[in-house]
Design a protein around this motif. Structure first.
Motif, PDB file in Angstrom:
ATOM      1  N   VAL A   1       0.833  -1.205   0.000  1.00 38.48           N
ATOM      2  CA  VAL A   1       0.000   0.000   0.000  1.00 38.48           C
ATOM      3  C   VAL A   1       0.868   1.255   0.000  1.00 38.48           C
ATOM      4  O   VAL A   1       0.636   2.191  -0.772  1.00 38.48           O
ATOM      5  N   PHE A   2       1.898   1.284   0.849  1.00 44.27           N
ATOM      6  CA  PHE A   2       2.788   2.444   0.871  1.00 44.27           C
ATOM      7  C   PHE A   2       3.534   2.580  -0.453  1.00 44.27           C
ATOM      8  O   PHE A   2       3.788   3.688  -0.917  1.00 44.27           O
ATOM      9  N   ARG A   3       3.895   1.463  -1.086  1.00 45.29           N
ATOM     10  CA  ARG A   3       4.555   1.525  -2.391  1.00 45.29           C
ATOM     11  C   ARG A   3       3.658   2.147  -3.439  1.00 45.29           C
ATOM     12  O   ARG A   3       4.078   3.025  -4.195  1.00 45.29           O
ATOM     13  N   LEU A   4       2.395   1.718  -3.483  1.00 46.10           N
ATOM     14  CA  LEU A   4       1.473   2.273  -4.472  1.00 46.10           C
ATOM     15  C   LEU A   4       1.190   3.750  -4.184  1.00 46.10           C
ATOM     16  O   LEU A   4       1.055   4.558  -5.118  1.00 46.10           O
ATOM     17  N   MET A   5       1.095   4.115  -2.923  1.00 39.98           N
ATOM     18  CA  MET A   5       0.915   5.524  -2.565  1.00 39.98           C
ATOM     19  C   MET A   5       2.111   6.348  -3.023  1.00 39.98           C
ATOM     20  O   MET A   5       1.962   7.433  -3.601  1.00 39.98           O
ATOM     21  N   PHE A   6       3.309   5.828  -2.773  1.00 39.14           N
ATOM     22  CA  PHE A   6       4.522   6.534  -3.186  1.00 39.14           C
ATOM     23  C   PHE A   6       4.557   6.704  -4.700  1.00 39.14           C
ATOM     24  O   PHE A   6       4.897   7.774  -5.210  1.00 39.14           O
ATOM     25  N   ASN A   7       4.206   5.641  -5.425  1.00 33.46           N
ATOM     26  CA  ASN A   7       4.198   5.724  -6.887  1.00 33.46           C
ATOM     27  C   ASN A   7       3.285   6.837  -7.378  1.00 33.46           C
ATOM     28  O   ASN A   7       3.622   7.587  -8.300  1.00 33.46           O
ATOM     29  N   SER A   8       2.101   6.940  -6.779  1.00 33.17           N
ATOM     30  CA  SER A   8       1.137   7.951  -7.203  1.00 33.17           C
ATOM     31  C   SER A   8       1.609   9.348  -6.843  1.00 33.17           C
ATOM     32  O   SER A   8       1.482  10.288  -7.640  1.00 33.17           O
ATOM     33  N   LEU A   9       2.149   9.509  -5.631  1.00 26.06           N
ATOM     34  CA  LEU A   9       2.650  10.818  -5.220  1.00 26.06           C
ATOM     35  C   LEU A   9       3.826  11.238  -6.101  1.00 26.06           C
ATOM     36  O   LEU A   9       3.934  12.401  -6.499  1.00 26.06           O
ATOM     37  N   ARG A  10       4.692  10.288  -6.423  1.00 23.68           N
ATOM     38  CA  ARG A  10       5.840  10.603  -7.278  1.00 23.68           C
ATOM     39  C   ARG A  10       5.381  10.993  -8.679  1.00 23.68           C
ATOM     40  O   ARG A  10       5.921  11.933  -9.279  1.00 23.68           O
TER      41      ARG A  10
END
Length: 244
Positions: free
Chosen positions: A166-175
């Motif tokens: 979940v944190f990985r997907l959040m990071f991807n979207s924020l990036r």
């Protein structure tokens, strides 16, 4: 700076952005039927296949409810959209949306320390060398844009070590929302990406497997620029009558 391929926005991209703007701004309310493909093509001056492709993309982001043989209705994007929509919402019609930018910054400040704590627990000494390499590159970066690139590389290692999908997907979207604005954000992000010492403290805390110190150190890294940018956004959105 190396030359990059010239990219041109496609017609479906333009249609997507215009229809999205109407949905987000309330021009077409949740539950209302969307104009037909034919009507949209006429109004926008584009082909029906271009409209169809844009609407298919919107349906994939859960912004539309498509009934076969029936009408296509708009959904409430706040209830149905996912983080994949974030880059589209952050910059619309070539302009930054201050409300969305505020949300991104607040999420980053809330999530970053938690990710750092998990990285300390689950990665620890195993990732210290990789983090040190990115911090050394950050220290050697020649300008604000490259500093941001190296800071993103640092957090990429941290997120991997946190081992949270979940944190990985959040990071991807924020990036994805953040990277197109690296050059524009360089002046306001300098306060954050320029504090190499704070990144070294965070690296040491993660490398020592100390989640509490890592959490505090991550907050120290992220908070200064977050506070400054939020203050700037407040100034942009405060009516002149309230300032006087």
């Amino acid at each position: 700076m190396p030359l990059q391929p010239v990219t041109r926005r496609s017609v479906p991209d333009e249609v997507f952005d215009q229809v999205l703007g109407e949905v987000v701004d309330g021009g077409i309310g949740a539950g209302e039927p969307l104009p037909s493909e034919r009507r949209l093509a006429e109004v926008l001056g584009v082909s029906r296949p271009a409209v169809r492709e844009a609407l298919q993309r919107m349906a994939q982001t859960r912004l539309l409810e498509v009934r076969h043989g029936g009408t296509t209705t708009v959904r409430d994007f706040r209830r149905y959209a996912g983080l994949d929509l974030l880059p589209r919402l952050l910059v619309r019609r070539g302009e930054l949306d201050p409300a969305v930018a505020r949300s991104v910054l607040e999420a980053r400040l809330a999530v970053g320390p938690a990710v750092a704590a998990l990285a300390a627990e689950r990665g620890g000494p195993a990732i210290e060398a990789a983090l040190t390499t990115t911090v050394d590159a950050l220290a050697a970066a020649p300008d604000g844009v490259e500093q941001q690139v190296q800071a993103l590389a640092f957090w990429d290692v941290v997120v991997d070590a946190a081992d949270s999908l979940v944190f990985r997907l959040m990071f991807n979207s924020l990036r994805a929302a953040y990277e197109p604005a690296l050059e524009a954000l360089a002046p306001v992000m300098a306060e954050e990406v320029g504090q190499v010492g704070a990144y070294r403290v965070l690296t040491a805390a993660i490398g020592a497997g100390d989640p509490d110190t890592a959490r505090a150190a991550a907050d120290r890294v992220l908070r200064p620029a977050t506070t400054s940018i939020l203050s700037a956004l407040d100034a942009l959105t405060t009516p002149a009558s309230e300032e006087s």
